[in-house]
Design an enzyme around this catalytic site. Sequence first.
Site, short mmCIF file in Angstrom:
data_model
loop_
_atom_site.label_atom_id
_atom_site.label_comp_id
_atom_site.label_asym_id
_atom_site.label_seq_id
_atom_site.Cartn_x
_atom_site.Cartn_y
_atom_site.Cartn_z
N LYS A 122 27.37 47.58 34.32
CA LYS A 122 27.63 47.45 32.88
C LYS A 122 27.28 48.75 32.14
CE LYS A 122 29.84 44.06 33.09
NZ LYS A 122 31.13 43.76 32.45
N TYR A 171 24.33 44.42 38.59
CA TYR A 171 25.09 44.05 37.38
C TYR A 171 24.79 45.04 36.26
CZ TYR A 171 27.00 41.24 33.53
OH TYR A 171 27.73 40.79 32.44
N ASP A 208 44.15 41.99 41.23
CA ASP A 208 42.82 41.76 41.81
C ASP A 208 42.07 43.09 41.73
OD1 ASP A 208 40.55 41.38 43.26
OD2 ASP A 208 41.54 40.46 44.99
N ASN A 255 38.33 43.29 30.45
CA ASN A 255 37.39 42.20 30.19
C ASN A 255 36.85 41.52 31.45
OD1 ASN A 255 36.60 39.51 28.54
ND2 ASN A 255 37.94 38.94 30.23
N LYS A 291 43.84 54.09 34.56
CA LYS A 291 44.65 55.27 34.93
C LYS A 291 46.11 54.85 35.12
CE LYS A 291 45.63 58.66 38.42
NZ LYS A 291 47.02 58.22 38.61
N LYS A 317 45.68 29.84 38.24
CA LYS A 317 44.74 29.88 37.11
C LYS A 317 45.41 30.53 35.89
CE LYS A 317 40.35 30.41 39.65
NZ LYS A 317 39.22 31.32 39.84
N SER A 321 31.19 45.51 28.34
CA SER A 321 29.92 45.86 28.96
C SER A 321 29.01 44.66 28.78
CB SER A 321 29.37 47.13 28.31
OG SER A 321 28.09 47.42 28.80
#
Length: 316
Positions: free
Chosen positions: A187, A183, A80, A107, A138, A57, A156
């Site tokens: 966020k 979710y 990942d 993102n 970190k 991808k 977010s």
Amino acid sequence: MSNFGETTTTDEVLEGMDISGKRVFITGGNSGLGLETGRAMAARGAHVILAGRDQAKLDEAVASIESENPDAIVETIICDLGSLDSVRHCGETARNRFESIDILINNAGVMACPKMQTADGFEMQFGTNHVGHFLLTKELMPLIGKGRDKRIVNLSSRGHHIAPANLDDPNFEHTDYDPWLSYGQSKTANILFTVGLEDRFADKGIHAYAVHPGGIQTNLGRHMTEEESAALVKRVTENDPDFSWKTIPQGAATQTWAATAPEIEGKGGVYCEDCHIAEIDDESSKGGVRSYALDKGNADRLWALSEQLVGERFAA
Ligand SMILES: NC(=O)c1ccc[n+]([C@@H]2O[C@H](COP(=O)([O-])OP(=O)(O)OC[C@H]3O[C@@H](n4cnc5c(N)ncnc54)[C@H](OP(=O)(O)O)[C@@H]3O)[C@@H](O)[C@H]2O)c1
């Protein structure tokens, strides 16, 4: 202040801006808003690193950027976010490959999936959207510290209006699982992480910005059935009759703005939407940031919990 707003696009944000040579690291860079941010920044000469969990991808994403701009400087790296080992390996690889990172854009995200766990046993949305990015940041901090811009952008969502982060049961061990509650909590965690970063690193010139991109049709809805998507749109338009979908270049504009706009230099620890810093609003369903998401006490608790979960200290 700029005249940017809801319909501003990535290319408009960057128009006339010199970002050549800036090294920008984007998670979830193979799809949707991450790919568009990478495309737009590479088109203006940035050195873009697309991070993702699937090399095929990522290769496709690079090919799509290069097909528009053969001179684009785009690299890929495997990360990942649902595996702490993978995140640590990505960090080590990045520290060996790059001298510095100017801008980190956290993102990547997963939305409203069924109850699932990451490789380390964290609930999937909290684990991917927050814990993975906490550890990655970190890992990359030594490189960001050597960067010129020293900006971190955390994606977010207005979905943070759904709920504060549940810091007592973040992995839904004792709470009934609800994909939207999860979710929303993850966020909110993205904003609290932004507050925590600003608090700990602003004195080193490193600033963090949280972003709501708008509503954009991307692969994010992959876990929803058609009926669930229709119900979501109904809910959103009931809450906000003015709602309309953004295009992907409009959706990626706010993160591109948060990553580059000179007018917000030094003003981190904030939540941005439609290319401006949002006001605190505990009532409106049409916009604004909830006060619980900017609360320093909540941010400190999340920081301590995150350190415990990854088994490492992350402090200035
Ligand atoms: N689209 C919207 O309306 C909207 C609204 C509010 C907020 N957002 C936020 O915007 C961000 C970008 O979303 P999008 O709309 O561009 O969605 P998208 O097209 O689905 O992109 C999400 C990206 O995250 C990656 N990702 C998911 N799980 C991962 C993992 N375990 N490790 C590494 N990468 C992982 C995906 O990689 P794969 O392709 O390998 O799955 C993909 O590259 C998300 O944080 C989302 O919450 C979007």
